[in-house]
Enzyme design. Structure first.
Site, PDB file in Angstrom:
ATOM      1  N   LYS A 282       0.832  -1.202   0.000  1.00 54.99           N
ATOM      2  CA  LYS A 282       0.000   0.000   0.000  1.00 54.99           C
ATOM      3  C   LYS A 282       0.871   1.258   0.000  1.00 54.99           C
ATOM      4  CE  LYS A 282      -3.782  -2.076   2.688  1.00 54.99           C
ATOM      5  NZ  LYS A 282      -4.910  -1.846   1.766  1.00 54.99           N
ATOM      6  N   ARG A 356     -10.423 -11.611   1.581  1.00 57.28           N
ATOM      7  CA  ARG A 356     -11.289 -12.658   1.023  1.00 57.28           C
ATOM      8  C   ARG A 356     -10.588 -14.025   1.024  1.00 57.28           C
ATOM      9  NH1 ARG A 356     -11.726  -9.249  -4.360  1.00 57.28           N
ATOM     10  NH2 ARG A 356     -11.414  -7.659  -2.748  1.00 57.28           N
TER      11      ARG A 356
END
EC number: 3.4.11.1
Length: 503
Positions: A282, A356
């Site tokens: 990030k 996920r």
């Protein structure tokens, strides 16, 4: 802070302070009119002089009002009478609590619970007042060396209800409100903890402590990496490979249903205690806020505390899927293909779509409980923030009745959610040339494709997914965890238990 309810006339109160509402423009509420009459027009004379207009959040503190036993009266602006809704009511309560706390009123009798709020009963008004009061007074200063407290903090709040018949409802509202507030505080405390303290092992320790505190109803089991490997949870394990902290999945099992064969409600919380993005790292700006990527697990922990405190007659299982996503020599990579616990394979296109990959194995794991329903809670996608902002939680489901239940509970609790579709077109975006599916489906509809991904692991039960990426924490000056959606899920479970507060 102590809360209670009573039913009495305002002029007979000997409290340090009485709290009453004023509507816009300069219109006294019915209780304020009673006080004005007893004080020979003292309050209305002040309003005529322009001391208070009645806009939402305006306040005027009066001392030694003629013929009134209470030391002080706090007038609080409530806006236009016909427009007083849930949101404004909470704002008014919040302003009331702050004013009382800042002015040294250690106790008060609050008549705001007698105001008419569209479509809401006394139970709702009292419970929301309790939850809002606790929320307003919340601080996270465990790690500060110098802690500041008000000189004379608010200690006691009495809520007045219109009739004695409503005292029982008010008392029940306080009980429920305190339990939900306790769960929200627990979730916020976990969320606000720094990642060098709050890792998967810390989540596990909190889950064990919850079982110790409520040993009659709760059992906690912690599943480590070796057991995950034996179970075939290779997707979950891959996410944590780059971290020195072990991935741990904490399973909190609460049994409250007198029927031992009753199927459980299962809550699964994403517990990424820090998400650097992994190899797909990030940007540096705002990365500190990725400690909040475990707010799904924090929510589940908070809700399990609510369930235990209220001893709800339900069977509920909470799963804290603890993990840390870091770059490193052992970290998983873009291009890797992972075999999930379900046997389905996933091509990793972005290691920052890791939640996920943890949840899919946790969702497969909970099949063994033969659940009534499964709800997962996750700070899953920035796309959900783009779609719904920081005000509304995204909801997806493979079961319409469950989705409607959750939407209804969100409206009751004032912790709003909005349903997004799971259309066939979105599933196609997850197609992979090399595996059963890819872990991302492109920028378009990113929140929905994430939900579609998860739904492929929930075919054996009724399931809902709450994407809380926009609602789990605030940024900026008031940075901190919000504790959402503890209130929503607590209301859902109260409804399931037949304790929804309807008079």
């Amino acid at each position: 802070m102590e809360f209670s309810v009573k039913s009495g006339s305002p002029e007979k109160q000997r409290s340090a302070c009485i709290v009453v509402g004023v509507f816009e423009p300069r219109r006294l509420s019915p209780i304020a009119e009673q006080l004005d009459k007893i004080s020979d027009g003292y309050i209305s004379a002040l309003l005529r002089r322009g001391e208070l207009e009645g806009k939402v959040g305006q306040t005027l503190l009066l001392h030694h009002v003629p013929n009134i036993l209470s030391e002080r009266i706090l007038l609080i602006g409530c806006g236009k009478e016909r427009e007083l809704d849930e949101r404004q009511y909470k704002q008014v309560i919040q302003k009331t609590i702050n004013t009382l706390n800042d002015t040294g009123s250690m106790e008060a009798v609050c008549f705001l619970t007698e105001l008419h709020v569209k479509g809401r009963n006394t139970y709702w008004k009292v419970r929301q007042a309790v939850e809002t009061a606790k929320e307003t007074l919340y601080t996270f200063d465990q790690l500060k060396s110098n802690k500041t407290e008000p000189r004379r903090p608010l200690r006691k709040m009495v809520f007045n209800v219109p009739t004695r018949r409503e005292l029982t409802s008010g008392e029940r509202a306080i009980q429920h409100g305190l339990a939900v507030a306790s769960g929200i505080k627990a979730a916020k405390d976990l969320g606000n903890m720094p990642p060098n303290i709050c890792n998967a092992a810390y989540l596990a320790s909190q889950a064990r402590q919850l079982a110790d505190a409520f040993s009659t109803n709760i059992i906690t089991r912690v599943i480590g990496e070796q057991q995950m490997k034996e179970l075939g949870m290779h997707s979950y394990l891959a996410v944590g490979h780059g971290s020195q902290n072990e991935s741990l999945m904490s399973v909190i099992e609460y049994k409250g249903n007198p029927n031992p064969d009753a199927k459980p409600i299962v809550l699964v919380g994403k517990g990424l205690t820090f998400d650097s993005g992994g190899i797909s790292i990030k940007p540096a700006e705002g990365m500190d806020e990725m400690k909040y990527d475990m707010c799904g697990a924090a929510t589940v922990y908070g809700v399990m505390r609510v369930v235990a405190e209220l001893q709800l007659p339900l069977n509920v299982i909470g799963v804290l899927a603890g993990c840390e996503n870091m770059p490193g020599g052992r970290a998983y990579r873009p291009g890797d293909i992972l075999t999930t616990m379900s046997g389905q394979t996933v091509e990793v296109l972005n290691t920052d779509a890791e939640g996920r990959l943890v949840l899919c194995d946790a969702l497969t794991y909970v099949e063994r409980f033969e659940p009534e329903v499964v709800i997962d809670i996750a700070t899953l996608t920035g796309a959900c923030v783009v779609a719904l902002g920081h005000h509304i939680t995204g909801l997806m489901s493979n079961h319409n009745p469950l989705a409607h239940e959750l939407i209804g509970a969100s409206e009751q609790a004032g912790d709003r959610a909005w349903r997004l579709p799971l259309g066939d077109e979105f599933y196609e975006q997850l197609d992979s040339n090399f595996a059963d599916m890819a872990n991302i489906g492109g920028r378009a509809g990113g929140a929905i494709t994430a939900g579609c991904f998860l739904s492929r692991f929930t075919r054996k039960y009724s399931w809902a997914h709450l994407d809380i990426a926009g609602t789990a924490w605030r940024s900026g000056k008031n940075k901190g965890a919000t504790g959402r959606p503890v209130a929503l899920l607590s209301q859902f479970l109260l409804n399931r238990a037949g304790l929804n507060g309807d008079d």
